[in-house]
Write a protein that holds these residues in place. Structure first.
Motif, PDB file in Angstrom:
ATOM      1  N   ILE A  12     -89.964 -44.581  13.885  1.00  0.00           N
ATOM      2  CA  ILE A  12     -89.904 -43.210  14.393  1.00  0.00           C
ATOM      3  C   ILE A  12     -88.446 -42.870  14.723  1.00  0.00           C
ATOM      4  O   ILE A  12     -87.710 -43.690  15.259  1.00  0.00           O
ATOM      5  N   ASP A  13     -88.045 -41.655  14.385  1.00  0.00           N
ATOM      6  CA  ASP A  13     -86.697 -41.109  14.593  1.00  0.00           C
ATOM      7  C   ASP A  13     -85.655 -41.651  13.614  1.00  0.00           C
ATOM      8  O   ASP A  13     -84.486 -41.269  13.699  1.00  0.00           O
ATOM      9  N   GLU A  14     -86.047 -42.504  12.696  1.00  0.00           N
ATOM     10  CA  GLU A  14     -85.133 -42.960  11.638  1.00  0.00           C
ATOM     11  C   GLU A  14     -84.724 -41.738  10.803  1.00  0.00           C
ATOM     12  O   GLU A  14     -85.561 -40.896  10.476  1.00  0.00           O
ATOM     13  N   LYS A  15     -83.432 -41.615  10.471  1.00  0.00           N
ATOM     14  CA  LYS A  15     -82.928 -40.439   9.754  1.00  0.00           C
ATOM     15  C   LYS A  15     -82.155 -40.825   8.516  1.00  0.00           C
ATOM     16  O   LYS A  15     -81.557 -41.893   8.445  1.00  0.00           O
ATOM     17  N   ARG A  16     -82.165 -39.889   7.564  1.00  0.00           N
ATOM     18  CA  ARG A  16     -81.267 -39.970   6.411  1.00  0.00           C
ATOM     19  C   ARG A  16     -80.867 -38.549   6.032  1.00  0.00           C
ATOM     20  O   ARG A  16     -81.619 -37.598   6.263  1.00  0.00           O
ATOM     21  N   THR A  17     -79.674 -38.423   5.485  1.00  0.00           N
ATOM     22  CA  THR A  17     -79.132 -37.112   5.119  1.00  0.00           C
ATOM     23  C   THR A  17     -78.767 -37.133   3.642  1.00  0.00           C
ATOM     24  O   THR A  17     -78.160 -38.096   3.156  1.00  0.00           O
ATOM     25  N   SER A  18     -79.117 -36.067   2.955  1.00  0.00           N
ATOM     26  CA  SER A  18     -78.831 -35.977   1.519  1.00  0.00           C
ATOM     27  C   SER A  18     -77.408 -35.477   1.283  1.00  0.00           C
ATOM     28  O   SER A  18     -76.722 -35.033   2.207  1.00  0.00           O
ATOM     29  N   GLN A  19     -77.029 -35.493   0.048  1.00  0.00           N
ATOM     30  CA  GLN A  19     -75.775 -34.848  -0.349  1.00  0.00           C
ATOM     31  C   GLN A  19     -75.996 -33.331  -0.353  1.00  0.00           C
ATOM     32  O   GLN A  19     -77.116 -32.859  -0.226  1.00  0.00           O
ATOM     33  N   GLY A  20     -74.926 -32.575  -0.519  1.00  0.00           N
ATOM     34  CA  GLY A  20     -75.025 -31.126  -0.540  1.00  0.00           C
ATOM     35  C   GLY A  20     -75.219 -30.566  -1.937  1.00  0.00           C
ATOM     36  O   GLY A  20     -74.987 -31.246  -2.941  1.00  0.00           O
ATOM     37  N   ARG A  21     -75.643 -29.316  -1.986  1.00  0.00           N
ATOM     38  CA  ARG A  21     -75.868 -28.608  -3.254  1.00  0.00           C
ATOM     39  C   ARG A  21     -75.612 -27.134  -3.011  1.00  0.00           C
ATOM     40  O   ARG A  21     -76.191 -26.536  -2.107  1.00  0.00           O
ATOM     41  N   THR A  22     -74.729 -26.524  -3.815  1.00  0.00           N
ATOM     42  CA  THR A  22     -74.416 -25.106  -3.675  1.00  0.00           C
ATOM     43  C   THR A  22     -75.379 -24.277  -4.521  1.00  0.00           C
ATOM     44  O   THR A  22     -75.616 -24.582  -5.696  1.00  0.00           O
ATOM     45  N   ILE A  23     -75.939 -23.238  -3.913  1.00  0.00           N
ATOM     46  CA  ILE A  23     -76.883 -22.345  -4.590  1.00  0.00           C
ATOM     47  C   ILE A  23     -76.098 -21.321  -5.403  1.00  0.00           C
ATOM     48  O   ILE A  23     -75.185 -20.672  -4.885  1.00  0.00           O
ATOM     49  N   THR A  24     -76.474 -21.160  -6.659  1.00  0.00           N
ATOM     50  CA  THR A  24     -75.762 -20.256  -7.565  1.00  0.00           C
ATOM     51  C   THR A  24     -76.648 -19.093  -8.003  1.00  0.00           C
ATOM     52  O   THR A  24     -77.875 -19.140  -7.856  1.00  0.00           O
ATOM     53  N   GLU A  25     -76.015 -18.096  -8.578  1.00  0.00           N
ATOM     54  CA  GLU A  25     -76.767 -16.983  -9.160  1.00  0.00           C
ATOM     55  C   GLU A  25     -77.669 -17.492 -10.278  1.00  0.00           C
ATOM     56  O   GLU A  25     -78.812 -17.041 -10.421  1.00  0.00           O
ATOM     57  N   THR A  26     -77.194 -18.455 -11.044  1.00  0.00           N
ATOM     58  CA  THR A  26     -78.001 -19.030 -12.123  1.00  0.00           C
ATOM     59  C   THR A  26     -79.280 -19.651 -11.576  1.00  0.00           C
ATOM     60  O   THR A  26     -80.350 -19.482 -12.165  1.00  0.00           O
ATOM     61  N   ILE A  28     -80.958 -18.723  -8.990  1.00  0.00           N
ATOM     62  CA  ILE A  28     -81.876 -17.639  -8.624  1.00  0.00           C
ATOM     63  C   ILE A  28     -82.499 -17.002  -9.861  1.00  0.00           C
ATOM     64  O   ILE A  28     -83.715 -16.775  -9.907  1.00  0.00           O
ATOM     65  N   ILE A  29     -81.699 -16.726 -10.885  1.00  0.00           N
ATOM     66  CA  ILE A  29     -82.221 -16.084 -12.094  1.00  0.00           C
ATOM     67  C   ILE A  29     -83.191 -17.007 -12.826  1.00  0.00           C
ATOM     68  O   ILE A  29     -84.260 -16.575 -13.274  1.00  0.00           O
ATOM     69  N   LEU A  30     -82.841 -18.275 -12.948  1.00  0.00           N
ATOM     70  CA  LEU A  30     -83.765 -19.224 -13.592  1.00  0.00           C
ATOM     71  C   LEU A  30     -85.077 -19.333 -12.821  1.00  0.00           C
ATOM     72  O   LEU A  30     -86.156 -19.353 -13.418  1.00  0.00           O
ATOM     73  N   GLY A  33     -87.249 -16.345 -13.431  1.00  0.00           N
ATOM     74  CA  GLY A  33     -87.881 -16.431 -14.744  1.00  0.00           C
ATOM     75  C   GLY A  33     -89.007 -17.444 -14.792  1.00  0.00           C
ATOM     76  O   GLY A  33     -90.041 -17.208 -15.417  1.00  0.00           O
ATOM     77  N   GLN A  34     -88.828 -18.566 -14.118  1.00  0.00           N
ATOM     78  CA  GLN A  34     -89.860 -19.602 -14.121  1.00  0.00           C
ATOM     79  C   GLN A  34     -91.092 -19.200 -13.326  1.00  0.00           C
ATOM     80  O   GLN A  34     -92.211 -19.570 -13.667  1.00  0.00           O
ATOM     81  N   THR A  35     -90.900 -18.445 -12.253  1.00  0.00           N
ATOM     82  CA  THR A  35     -92.017 -18.113 -11.372  1.00  0.00           C
ATOM     83  C   THR A  35     -92.563 -16.702 -11.576  1.00  0.00           C
ATOM     84  O   THR A  35     -93.666 -16.409 -11.125  1.00  0.00           O
ATOM     85  N   GLY A  36     -91.779 -15.834 -12.196  1.00  0.00           N
ATOM     86  CA  GLY A  36     -92.184 -14.431 -12.340  1.00  0.00           C
ATOM     87  C   GLY A  36     -91.877 -13.607 -11.102  1.00  0.00           C
ATOM     88  O   GLY A  36     -92.248 -12.436 -11.020  1.00  0.00           O
ATOM     89  N   ASP A  37     -91.177 -14.193 -10.129  1.00  0.00           N
ATOM     90  CA  ASP A  37     -90.831 -13.489  -8.887  1.00  0.00           C
ATOM     91  C   ASP A  37     -89.479 -12.796  -9.063  1.00  0.00           C
ATOM     92  O   ASP A  37     -88.431 -13.366  -8.825  1.00  0.00           O
ATOM     93  N   PHE A  39     -88.708 -10.007  -7.416  1.00  0.00           N
ATOM     94  CA  PHE A  39     -88.556  -9.072  -6.303  1.00  0.00           C
ATOM     95  C   PHE A  39     -87.084  -8.715  -6.154  1.00  0.00           C
ATOM     96  O   PHE A  39     -86.213  -9.571  -6.337  1.00  0.00           O
ATOM     97  N   PRO A  40     -86.813  -7.466  -5.803  1.00  0.00           N
ATOM     98  CA  PRO A  40     -85.414  -7.028  -5.732  1.00  0.00           C
ATOM     99  C   PRO A  40     -84.576  -7.787  -4.706  1.00  0.00           C
ATOM    100  O   PRO A  40     -83.357  -7.861  -4.845  1.00  0.00           O
ATOM    101  N   HIS A  41     -85.201  -8.380  -3.706  1.00  0.00           N
ATOM    102  CA  HIS A  41     -84.479  -9.165  -2.703  1.00  0.00           C
ATOM    103  C   HIS A  41     -83.669 -10.295  -3.343  1.00  0.00           C
ATOM    104  O   HIS A  41     -82.680 -10.755  -2.782  1.00  0.00           O
ATOM    105  N   HIS A  42     -84.118 -10.717  -4.534  1.00  0.00           N
ATOM    106  CA  HIS A  42     -83.507 -11.855  -5.210  1.00  0.00           C
ATOM    107  C   HIS A  42     -82.615 -11.459  -6.379  1.00  0.00           C
ATOM    108  O   HIS A  42     -81.655 -12.174  -6.667  1.00  0.00           O
ATOM    109  N   VAL A  43     -82.944 -10.346  -7.056  1.00  0.00           N
ATOM    110  CA  VAL A  43     -82.281 -10.062  -8.335  1.00  0.00           C
ATOM    111  C   VAL A  43     -81.567  -8.715  -8.416  1.00  0.00           C
ATOM    112  O   VAL A  43     -80.886  -8.454  -9.403  1.00  0.00           O
ATOM    113  N   ASP A  44     -81.693  -7.854  -7.421  1.00  0.00           N
ATOM    114  CA  ASP A  44     -81.099  -6.510  -7.501  1.00  0.00           C
ATOM    115  C   ASP A  44     -79.998  -6.341  -6.455  1.00  0.00           C
ATOM    116  O   ASP A  44     -80.247  -5.991  -5.297  1.00  0.00           O
ATOM    117  N   GLU A  45     -78.768  -6.615  -6.877  1.00  0.00           N
ATOM    118  CA  GLU A  45     -77.611  -6.567  -5.979  1.00  0.00           C
ATOM    119  C   GLU A  45     -77.442  -5.187  -5.335  1.00  0.00           C
ATOM    120  O   GLU A  45     -77.173  -5.086  -4.135  1.00  0.00           O
TER     121      GLU A  45
END
Length: 148
Positions: A12-26, A28-30, A33-37, A39-45
């Protein structure tokens, strides 16, 4: 990385931390397309400029997928995913944000299947500013070292 870690070995309380990953426009667009979502919150600047955040936000399901994927750097041959509980999207993630995952063992309990226990990992996905953007519980069905 492969490892062999039994139910008895989790603390209990044992921890591990992952490396980082930067979120890109690609990302979001992919994902749209994969989910059909689309919504303008994601794709309409332009539409987003009229909204409270003033810019596009990443899909919650995208952040879940990437956040959990970041935790998959260790493969435990004695466990399998049993499911996810209490999934929450706490803060928005924007294009250019860098996220990482912090995994903490929060509980252990017996399971009805002989020779197995249930381990709960609290997964927190955190942005570059230290804010938690997503949290959930990952349930693992884990073999016991000493069989009943």
């Amino acid at each position: 990385m492969l490892q062999l870690k039994y139910f008895d070995d989790y603390a209990i309380d044992e921890k591990r931390t992952s490396q980082g990953r930067t979120i890109t426009e690609t990302d979001i667009i992919l994902h749209a397309g994969q989910t059909g979502d689309f919504f303008p919150h994601h794709v309409d600047e332009e539409w987003c400029k009229t909204q409270p955040f003033k810019r596009r936000i990443a899909h919650g399901t995208l952040i879940f997928s990437i956040g959990i994927g970041l935790t998959a750097n260790v493969i435990n041959e004695a466990s399998m995913t049993y499911g996810y509980d209490r999934l929450r999207f706490i803060n928005p993630v924007f294009i250019g944000d860098t996220i990482h995952a912090v995994v903490t063992i929060s509980s252990k309990k017996e399971h009805k299947k002989p020779g197995y226990g249930l381990v709960t990992e609290r997964v927190e996905v955190v942005n570059q500013e230290g804010a938690i953007v997503m949290a959930c519980e990952h349930l693992l069905l884990v073999k016991k070292k000493i069989l009943e």
